[in-house]
Design an enzyme around this catalytic site. Structure first.
Site, PDB file in Angstrom:
ATOM      1  N   GLU A 270       0.826  -1.202   0.000  1.00 11.99           N
ATOM      2  CA  GLU A 270       0.000   0.000   0.000  1.00 11.99           C
ATOM      3  C   GLU A 270       0.869   1.264   0.000  1.00 11.99           C
ATOM      4  O   GLU A 270       0.443   2.319  -0.458  1.00 11.99           O
ATOM      5  CB  GLU A 270      -0.916  -0.009   1.238  1.00 11.99           C
ATOM      6  N   HIS A 291       8.016 -26.983  -0.253  1.00 11.70           N
ATOM      7  CA  HIS A 291       7.380 -28.150  -0.871  1.00 11.70           C
ATOM      8  C   HIS A 291       6.203 -27.748  -1.756  1.00 11.70           C
ATOM      9  O   HIS A 291       5.428 -28.590  -2.196  1.00 11.70           O
ATOM     10  CB  HIS A 291       6.967 -29.138   0.219  1.00 11.70           C
ATOM     11  N   LYS A 405     -14.182   0.461  -4.023  1.00 12.88           N
ATOM     12  CA  LYS A 405     -15.291   0.876  -3.147  1.00 12.88           C
ATOM     13  C   LYS A 405     -16.315   1.672  -3.949  1.00 12.88           C
ATOM     14  O   LYS A 405     -17.529   1.450  -3.833  1.00 12.88           O
ATOM     15  CB  LYS A 405     -14.770   1.761  -2.007  1.00 12.88           C
TER      16      LYS A 405
HETATM   17  O1  PA5 Z   1      -3.871   1.141   6.119  1.00  9.40           O
HETATM   18  C1  PA5 Z   1      -4.937   1.670   5.836  1.00  9.40           C
HETATM   19  O2  PA5 Z   1      -5.073   2.897   5.816  1.00  9.40           O
HETATM   20  C2  PA5 Z   1      -6.133   0.817   5.522  1.00  9.40           C
HETATM   21  O3  PA5 Z   1      -5.793  -0.520   5.537  1.00  9.40           O
HETATM   22  C3  PA5 Z   1      -7.243   1.048   6.527  1.00  9.40           C
HETATM   23  O4  PA5 Z   1      -6.777   0.768   7.820  1.00  9.40           O
HETATM   24  C4  PA5 Z   1      -8.441   0.180   6.190  1.00  9.40           C
HETATM   25  O5  PA5 Z   1      -8.880   0.437   4.891  1.00  9.40           O
HETATM   26  C5  PA5 Z   1      -9.564   0.390   7.172  1.00  9.40           C
HETATM   27  O6  PA5 Z   1     -10.011   1.731   7.182  1.00  9.40           O
HETATM   28  P1  PA5 Z   1     -10.830   2.250   8.414  1.00  9.40           P
HETATM   29  O7  PA5 Z   1      -9.933   2.250   9.586  1.00  9.40           O
HETATM   30  O8  PA5 Z   1     -11.275   3.660   8.064  1.00  9.40           O
HETATM   31  O9  PA5 Z   1     -12.016   1.341   8.578  1.00  9.40           O
END
Ligand code: PA5
Length: 419
Positions: A270, A291, A405
């Site tokens: 990310e 394996h 989303k």
């Molecule tokens: O690292 C990040 O920013 C994401 O993985 C968020 O934690 C995840 O999308 C969850 O978002 P939220 O905390 O608003 O529910």
């Protein structure tokens, strides 16, 4: 402290490497000054009051709950699951169940079934409070709590970790009187394991969160002036990428590190995968995966490099039993510690893969304990930020996560979306 080694001969000269590491070291200050750089000083600058509240909430949960349901997705759950599982799981009364990290009806049903008639509490973790996966699961477990305990007592069993001032979950928590913990504004989800996001579940599991923070602080001391070994790792990752190795495989020899690998993949995936750039983060657990994936690692397309996470300390007490018959030919290992055999397997794997054309880097942690894990988390967070800056991308945003989303909301008919 975390050690890093890489045999980079043939990839880059010593002189060029030193120059590039020197440039990368300057990014430590940039990370610190960034609006999302709160993680840099967190190990020395965390909210002591909240820390104490986390410990007392953890004690309360262990006193009144057989299960804690941790509701969250991505950065809101991977870090604490990684720590708890790497350290061998829950040590006290309360067992942890995870929900809201997928939209699988089967998974949700499984958790509800496992819960049965047991006493439970819920830790819902969401910065926004509107992420679909945890929001659906939270509704489900909130209803179960209310049905079982009534509205007032149910509210006492809900622990909401969310934004300090705004958002759907924050507003609900205030209205209903839930106990709250904060997702700090200056720390993104994937960097948040050492905040209330991760620490409540970790403390509930009976893990010493002081020692976890001590380990992170120790590593911060090692890295804060110039990035230390994390800067070398960051540069060498980018060198690999430039040489055409665009997949990094994180390799562990401990099955309990499966979720640590997942946390690491989110951290790097990310942070770096944007603007058409980035190393694809993959992971394996050896020797299990030797394996299944070993063939590819040894002889497949040469586009990957491998980062081994190894444990310096020994784990004594499990030995190969003796046998008078020696039908399996294992006599030569009789009485030998299994952990030492595992370490030999690691060395053999590194050497075989390197000989097969896979560049190998090696990260060594002192042991599997709270301090070492705190240090490893901090090491990877720093390395990831420095690596992303070196690559020329912002490590702290994730604009691409919105695309699915938006389309899902269109298809589901969410008000305000074109459908
Ligand atoms: O690292 C990040 O920013 C994401 O993985 C968020 O934690 C995840 O999308 C969850 O978002 P939220 O905390 O608003 O529910």
């Amino acid at each position: 402290m975390i050690d890093f080694r890489c045999d980079y001969k043939g990839l880059i000269s010593d002189e060029e490497l030193n120059e590039r590491v020197a440039l990368t070291r300057q990014f430590v200050a940039r990370a610190q000054q960034d609006g999302f750089g709160g993680w840099v000083d967190l190990p020395v600058n965390y909210d002591r009051d909240e820390f104490a509240r986390i410990k007392s909430a953890a004690a309360q949960i262990n006193a009144d709950s057989d299960y804690l349901i941790c509701v969250g997705i991505g950065g809101s759950y991977l870090g604490h699951r990684a720590v708890i599982e790497a350290l061998g799981g829950e040590r006290g009364r309360t067992k942890i169940l995870y929900a809201g990290n997928s939209l699988s009806a089967r998974e949700l049903e499984k958790v509800v079934k496992q819960l049965g008639a047991a006493d439970f509490s819920v830790n819902v973790i969401s910065k926004s409070g509107t992420t679909t996966e945890p929001a659906v699961a939270f509704r489900t477990f909130k209803k179960l709590l209310i049905d079982k305990y009534g509205e007032e007592a149910a509210a006492k069993r809900i622990y909401a970790t969310t934004d300090a001032n705004k958002g759907a979950l924050h507003d609900e928590a205030v209205a209903k009187g839930y106990t709250t913990f904060v997702v700090p504004d200056n720390i993104g989800g994937r960097y948040s394991v050492l905040t209330g996001v991760g620490l409540l579940a970790i403390a509930v599991a009976g893990i010493d969160i002081d020692r976890l923070m001590d380990g992170a602080e120790e590593e911060r001391t090692a890295l804060i002036s110039d990035g230390g070994k994390a800067a070398e790792y960051a540069v060498l990752r980018n060198v690999m990428l430039e040489k055409g190795y665009n997949i990094e495989v994180l390799a562990n020899f401990e099955p309990s590190f499966m979720y640590f690998n997942e946390w690491w993949k989110q951290l790097f995936g990310e942070s770096e995968g944007k603007e058409g750039k980035g190393i694809f983060p993959a992971s394996v657990i050896y020797s299990t995966d030797l394996h299944s994936m070993g063939q590819y690692m040894q002889e497949g397309r040469r586009a990957l490099f491998e980062t081994f996470v190894e444990i310096a300390g020994d784990y004594a007490g499990v030995t190969v039993p003796g046998s008078a018959e020696n039908l399996d030919g294992l006599q030569y290992l009789e009485g030998r510690e299994l952990d030492s055999i595992c370490k030999v397997a690691a060395q053999a794997t590194r050497e075989a893969h390197a000989a097969g054309g896979v560049p190998v880097t090696q990260i060594t942690m002192p042991n599997i304990d709270e301090r070492s894990l705190g240090a490893l988390i901090y090491f990877f967070e720093m390395a990831c930020a420095l690596s992303a800056f070196t690559l020329g991308v912002n490590p702290f945003n994730q604009p691409g996560v919105e695309a699915y989303k938006t389309r899902m909301f269109e298809l589901l008919g969410k008000p305000g979306y074109n459908n």
